[in-house]
Design an enzyme around this catalytic site. Structure first.
Site, PDB file in Angstrom:
ATOM      1  N   ARG A 266     -31.422 -74.437 -62.389  1.00  0.00           N
ATOM      2  CA  ARG A 266     -31.527 -73.184 -61.631  1.00  0.00           C
ATOM      3  C   ARG A 266     -30.789 -72.033 -62.306  1.00  0.00           C
ATOM      4  NH1 ARG A 266     -34.644 -76.138 -60.312  1.00  0.00           N
ATOM      5  NH2 ARG A 266     -35.154 -76.995 -58.276  1.00  0.00           N
TER       6      ARG A 266
ATOM      7  N   SER B 165     -34.405 -72.902 -50.287  1.00  0.00           N
ATOM      8  CA  SER B 165     -33.232 -73.760 -50.489  1.00  0.00           C
ATOM      9  C   SER B 165     -31.983 -72.906 -50.646  1.00  0.00           C
ATOM     10  CB  SER B 165     -33.419 -74.631 -51.726  1.00  0.00           C
ATOM     11  OG  SER B 165     -34.470 -75.554 -51.523  1.00  0.00           O
TER      12      SER B 165
ATOM     13  N   GLU C 272     -27.664 -71.295 -54.100  1.00  0.00           N
ATOM     14  CA  GLU C 272     -28.890 -71.132 -54.888  1.00  0.00           C
ATOM     15  C   GLU C 272     -29.533 -69.795 -54.550  1.00  0.00           C
ATOM     16  OE1 GLU C 272     -33.232 -73.315 -55.486  1.00  0.00           O
ATOM     17  OE2 GLU C 272     -31.451 -74.544 -55.186  1.00  0.00           O
TER      18      GLU C 272
END
Length: 300
Positions: A173, A222, A292
């Site tokens: 990520r 998320s 995130e």
């Protein structure tokens, strides 16, 4: 001197002062952009950035799915890529050329029609190609680093560059995309596949998302990255946070790694709830969750 007092370069696209961002993000909360720029095309974007005072901050906005815009708004210029950047076309039997503003659903469906497999997972990520490239977006066992060939970007200076997979330095990520750079296009490589097989995989992924995620809620996707050896949702659940509320912000009872705006939550409510969850998880398991979701702008 504020950005509002600076003479901005002329554009062929659209420049809007004090543009509300809440309608443009999934949480439907947050403040305004000092300026919102929707460029007519890549030339318009590059010329604007080249002429813009280097001290003015610039931020790209995609579909706003992975984003908390703080209630005080975003200073400087927010760039939103529109229809001119949302095209996807098969370049050959295995590669796709995708505009930075194209959605994951458009990429995967175009791949299906062209008989290209391997990018079905993009169907499940609620965002645009630009965001996928920046964040090494992934789901269902695949990440952008598995399919990216290169990406065309316009740097904050207005200069244009083509960055290879190696240039982007992908980790989980995260990418090494330069600060202020805006992804205007990317090339993805899959493999030859029967369209029916591609559609079947897309359907499987869609059904799995429907069963496990609060897709019809005001959410941000998320919330926390999965720590090494753990699943974020399981840590949140074990810490007793399922259904936890702060005002109208709530931890989803369906999937505990999703935060929800039940109605009138402010971005401060949502972010504070996320921090409360991080504290509870740290106290329960000793694991520090990393956000995130991107949090941008200034607090009110």
């Amino acid at each position: 001197m504020t950005t509002a007092e600076i003479t901005l370069p002329s554009v062929r696209g659209r420049l809007t002062r004090d543009a509300p961002l809440a309608p443009l993000v999934w949480f439907k909360a947050g403040g305004a952009a000092e300026w919102l720029f929707e460029p007519a095309d890549e030339d318009d974007l590059a010329a604007f950035l080249a002429a813009l005072d280097p001290a003015v901050p610039v931020m790209a906005l995609g579909l706003g799915s992975n984003l908390i815009v703080r209630d005080g708004g975003v200073p400087g210029v927010v760039v939103r890529l529109g229809k001119a950047f949302a095209k996807v076309a098969a370049r050959d039997a295995t590669t796709l050329r995708c505009g930075g503003g194209a959605s994951g659903i458009l990429v995967s469906s175009t791949a299906r029609d062209a008989g290209i497999g391997g990018v079905e997972f993009l169907r499940s990520i609620p965002g645009t190609v630009g965001g996928f490239v920046r964040m090494n977006g992934g789901a269902y066992g695949r990440e952008v680093k598995d399919v990216l060939v290169d990406a065309d970007v316009v740097l904050r200076s207005g200069a244009r560059r083509t960055l290879t997979l190696a240039d982007l330095g992908y980790t989980y990520r995260h990418s090494a995309l330069p600060a202020g750079a805006i992804v205007v296009a990317a090339t993805f490589r899959g493999h030859p596949a029967e369209p029916a097989a591609v559609q079947a995989e897309m359907d499987r992924i869609a059904a799995a998302r429907e069963a496990s995620q609060p897709l019809r809620a005001k959410t941000g996707g998320s919330t926390f990255k999965n720590p090494d050896g753990h699943r974020a949702w399981a840590l949140v659940d074990a810490a007793g946070c399922r259904g936890l509320r702060r005002g109208d912000a709530q931890v989803s009872e369906k999937h505990t790694n999703f935060l929800l705006n039940l109605g009138t939550a402010t971005s401060a409510d949502i972010e504070a709830l996320g921090e409360a969850v991080r504290d509870k998880v740290k106290a329960h398991s000793g694991v520090t969750l990393e956000w995130e979701i991107q949090r941008v702008g200034v607090r009110a």
